[in-house]
Design a protein around this motif. Sequence first.
Motif, PDB file in Angstrom:
ATOM      1  N   SER A   1      26.191  21.153  14.070  1.00  0.00           N
ATOM      2  CA  SER A   1      25.773  20.757  15.414  1.00  0.00           C
ATOM      3  C   SER A   1      24.318  21.147  15.657  1.00  0.00           C
ATOM      4  N   TYR A   2      23.628  20.277  16.334  1.00  0.00           N
ATOM      5  CA  TYR A   2      22.244  20.501  16.718  1.00  0.00           C
ATOM      6  C   TYR A   2      22.243  21.202  18.074  1.00  0.00           C
ATOM      7  N   THR A   3      21.334  22.147  18.259  1.00  0.00           N
ATOM      8  CA  THR A   3      21.247  22.854  19.538  1.00  0.00           C
ATOM      9  C   THR A   3      19.833  22.767  20.092  1.00  0.00           C
ATOM     10  N   ALA A   4      19.685  23.149  21.330  1.00  0.00           N
ATOM     11  CA  ALA A   4      18.364  23.159  21.956  1.00  0.00           C
ATOM     12  C   ALA A   4      17.416  24.121  21.241  1.00  0.00           C
ATOM     13  N   LEU A   5      17.949  25.177  20.632  1.00  0.00           N
ATOM     14  CA  LEU A   5      17.100  26.105  19.873  1.00  0.00           C
ATOM     15  C   LEU A   5      16.418  25.408  18.696  1.00  0.00           C
ATOM     16  N   ASP A   6      17.091  24.423  18.103  1.00  0.00           N
ATOM     17  CA  ASP A   6      16.479  23.662  17.007  1.00  0.00           C
ATOM     18  C   ASP A   6      15.241  22.917  17.506  1.00  0.00           C
ATOM     19  N   THR A   7      15.327  22.387  18.711  1.00  0.00           N
ATOM     20  CA  THR A   7      14.177  21.696  19.305  1.00  0.00           C
ATOM     21  C   THR A   7      13.052  22.685  19.583  1.00  0.00           C
ATOM     22  N   MET A   8      13.406  23.832  20.135  1.00  0.00           N
ATOM     23  CA  MET A   8      12.378  24.814  20.484  1.00  0.00           C
ATOM     24  C   MET A   8      11.697  25.369  19.235  1.00  0.00           C
TER      25      MET A   8
ATOM     26  N   THR B   1      16.009  30.203  29.098  1.00  0.00           N
ATOM     27  CA  THR B   1      14.827  30.745  28.441  1.00  0.00           C
ATOM     28  C   THR B   1      15.180  30.873  26.965  1.00  0.00           C
ATOM     29  N   PHE B   2      14.266  30.445  26.105  1.00  0.00           N
ATOM     30  CA  PHE B   2      14.483  30.513  24.660  1.00  0.00           C
ATOM     31  C   PHE B   2      13.583  31.599  24.097  1.00  0.00           C
ATOM     32  N   SER B   3      14.145  32.444  23.269  1.00  0.00           N
ATOM     33  CA  SER B   3      13.398  33.559  22.692  1.00  0.00           C
ATOM     34  C   SER B   3      13.558  33.519  21.175  1.00  0.00           C
ATOM     35  N   ILE B   4      12.428  33.497  20.476  1.00  0.00           N
ATOM     36  CA  ILE B   4      12.456  33.466  19.009  1.00  0.00           C
ATOM     37  C   ILE B   4      11.443  34.478  18.474  1.00  0.00           C
ATOM     38  N   CYS B   5      11.878  35.289  17.518  1.00  0.00           N
ATOM     39  CA  CYS B   5      10.970  36.166  16.766  1.00  0.00           C
ATOM     40  C   CYS B   5      10.731  35.468  15.433  1.00  0.00           C
ATOM     41  N   PRO B   6       9.629  34.719  15.315  1.00  0.00           N
ATOM     42  CA  PRO B   6       9.457  33.856  14.139  1.00  0.00           C
ATOM     43  C   PRO B   6       9.323  34.616  12.820  1.00  0.00           C
ATOM     44  N   LYS B   7      10.094  34.159  11.856  1.00  0.00           N
ATOM     45  CA  LYS B   7      10.001  34.613  10.461  1.00  0.00           C
ATOM     46  C   LYS B   7       9.645  33.384   9.626  1.00  0.00           C
ATOM     47  N   ASP B   8       9.934  33.423   8.329  1.00  0.00           N
ATOM     48  CA  ASP B   8       9.594  32.310   7.436  1.00  0.00           C
ATOM     49  C   ASP B   8      10.317  31.017   7.799  1.00  0.00           C
ATOM     50  N   THR B   9      11.599  31.121   8.085  1.00  0.00           N
ATOM     51  CA  THR B   9      12.399  29.923   8.344  1.00  0.00           C
ATOM     52  C   THR B   9      13.221  30.109   9.612  1.00  0.00           C
ATOM     53  N   PHE B  10      13.736  29.008  10.096  1.00  0.00           N
ATOM     54  CA  PHE B  10      14.570  29.024  11.297  1.00  0.00           C
ATOM     55  C   PHE B  10      15.800  29.901  11.095  1.00  0.00           C
TER      56      PHE B  10
ATOM     57  N   THR C   1      16.865  15.981  18.065  1.00  0.00           N
ATOM     58  CA  THR C   1      15.479  15.768  18.472  1.00  0.00           C
ATOM     59  C   THR C   1      14.520  15.958  17.308  1.00  0.00           C
ATOM     60  N   TRP C   2      13.449  15.186  17.339  1.00  0.00           N
ATOM     61  CA  TRP C   2      12.372  15.279  16.358  1.00  0.00           C
ATOM     62  C   TRP C   2      11.075  15.420  17.145  1.00  0.00           C
ATOM     63  N   VAL C   3      10.342  16.496  16.899  1.00  0.00           N
ATOM     64  CA  VAL C   3       9.092  16.764  17.609  1.00  0.00           C
ATOM     65  C   VAL C   3       7.948  16.734  16.603  1.00  0.00           C
ATOM     66  N   PHE C   4       6.870  16.023  16.952  1.00  0.00           N
ATOM     67  CA  PHE C   4       5.704  15.992  16.062  1.00  0.00           C
ATOM     68  C   PHE C   4       4.428  15.853  16.872  1.00  0.00           C
TER      69      PHE C   4
ATOM     70  N   ILE D   1      15.003  21.195  10.207  1.00  0.00           N
ATOM     71  CA  ILE D   1      16.452  21.047  10.357  1.00  0.00           C
ATOM     72  C   ILE D   1      16.976  19.836   9.585  1.00  0.00           C
ATOM     73  N   PHE D   2      16.163  18.794   9.441  1.00  0.00           N
ATOM     74  CA  PHE D   2      16.574  17.617   8.671  1.00  0.00           C
ATOM     75  C   PHE D   2      16.620  17.931   7.177  1.00  0.00           C
ATOM     76  N   LYS D   3      15.770  18.831   6.736  1.00  0.00           N
ATOM     77  CA  LYS D   3      15.683  19.150   5.311  1.00  0.00           C
ATOM     78  C   LYS D   3      16.771  20.121   4.865  1.00  0.00           C
ATOM     79  N   ILE D   4      17.154  21.041   5.741  1.00  0.00           N
ATOM     80  CA  ILE D   4      18.080  22.099   5.320  1.00  0.00           C
ATOM     81  C   ILE D   4      19.538  21.808   5.642  1.00  0.00           C
ATOM     82  N   THR D   5      19.796  20.781   6.425  1.00  0.00           N
ATOM     83  CA  THR D   5      21.171  20.511   6.845  1.00  0.00           C
ATOM     84  C   THR D   5      21.829  19.514   5.901  1.00  0.00           C
ATOM     85  N   GLU D   6      22.877  19.976   5.234  1.00  0.00           N
ATOM     86  CA  GLU D   6      23.624  19.101   4.327  1.00  0.00           C
ATOM     87  C   GLU D   6      25.042  18.859   4.827  1.00  0.00           C
ATOM     88  N   LYS D   7      25.537  19.783   5.638  1.00  0.00           N
ATOM     89  CA  LYS D   7      26.884  19.655   6.189  1.00  0.00           C
ATOM     90  C   LYS D   7      26.781  19.164   7.632  1.00  0.00           C
TER      91      LYS D   7
END
Length: 198
Positions: free
Chosen positions: A177-184, A62-71, A4-7, A168-174
């Motif tokens: 798998s994409y997960t719903a957390l990546d979307t959130m 339910t998705f829970s994230i404690c935001p830091k600098d990066t995912f 997914t791509w969200v903008f 996720i598009f910038k940091i993934t080289e290998k």
Amino acid sequence: MGVTWVFEAEQTAKSVERLLESIGGDLHGTFIVDVTPFNPPTPSSDYPSNVVMHHSKCPQSTFSICPKDTFKKSPKAVCDRGFDLILSKLSSGLIADNAGKIEIIGNEYSLYKDWMIRVGTATQGTTVKGVVVEIEYDPSIIVIQCKDMMIEFVKSVFNKYHETLPEIFKITEKPESYTALDTMWQYLGIATKLRKKT
């Protein structure tokens, strides 16, 4: 859930929906995403805020994230809906910031059977903050398999936004798998920007 791509879109939700209908998009249903920050009673760098999110695509989660600098550095979890009940019992440590809650409500369109595009209006309380578009490519959950095709899709359909790649598009080289957390995580970034809008 595929990749997914969200903008945030500059157009109105109606104009994006008309665009999708003009290229063969079929109205599939509605969707809702909510993003609620939970903050400690007194601001502290030792105890960061926690953001609780829900997406109608994953109604029992339910998705829970404690935001830091990066995912990658941010503590995150996927829980069942019972997590919301636990949070209410933690009110001495985390308080819901209902004034900071962002809701994104809109329509889902299917396109060529492989694509699902969600177009929603983001609100904070009664204030409209913007329009959010989520593009999901269902057949694959491997980011590097979908990246170039999704860039071309965004470029051809929207003629812009293709340079604002998700993290996720910038940091993934290998082949990860994409997960719903990546979307959130993408929704969290957009909600944070929208909260600052006046």
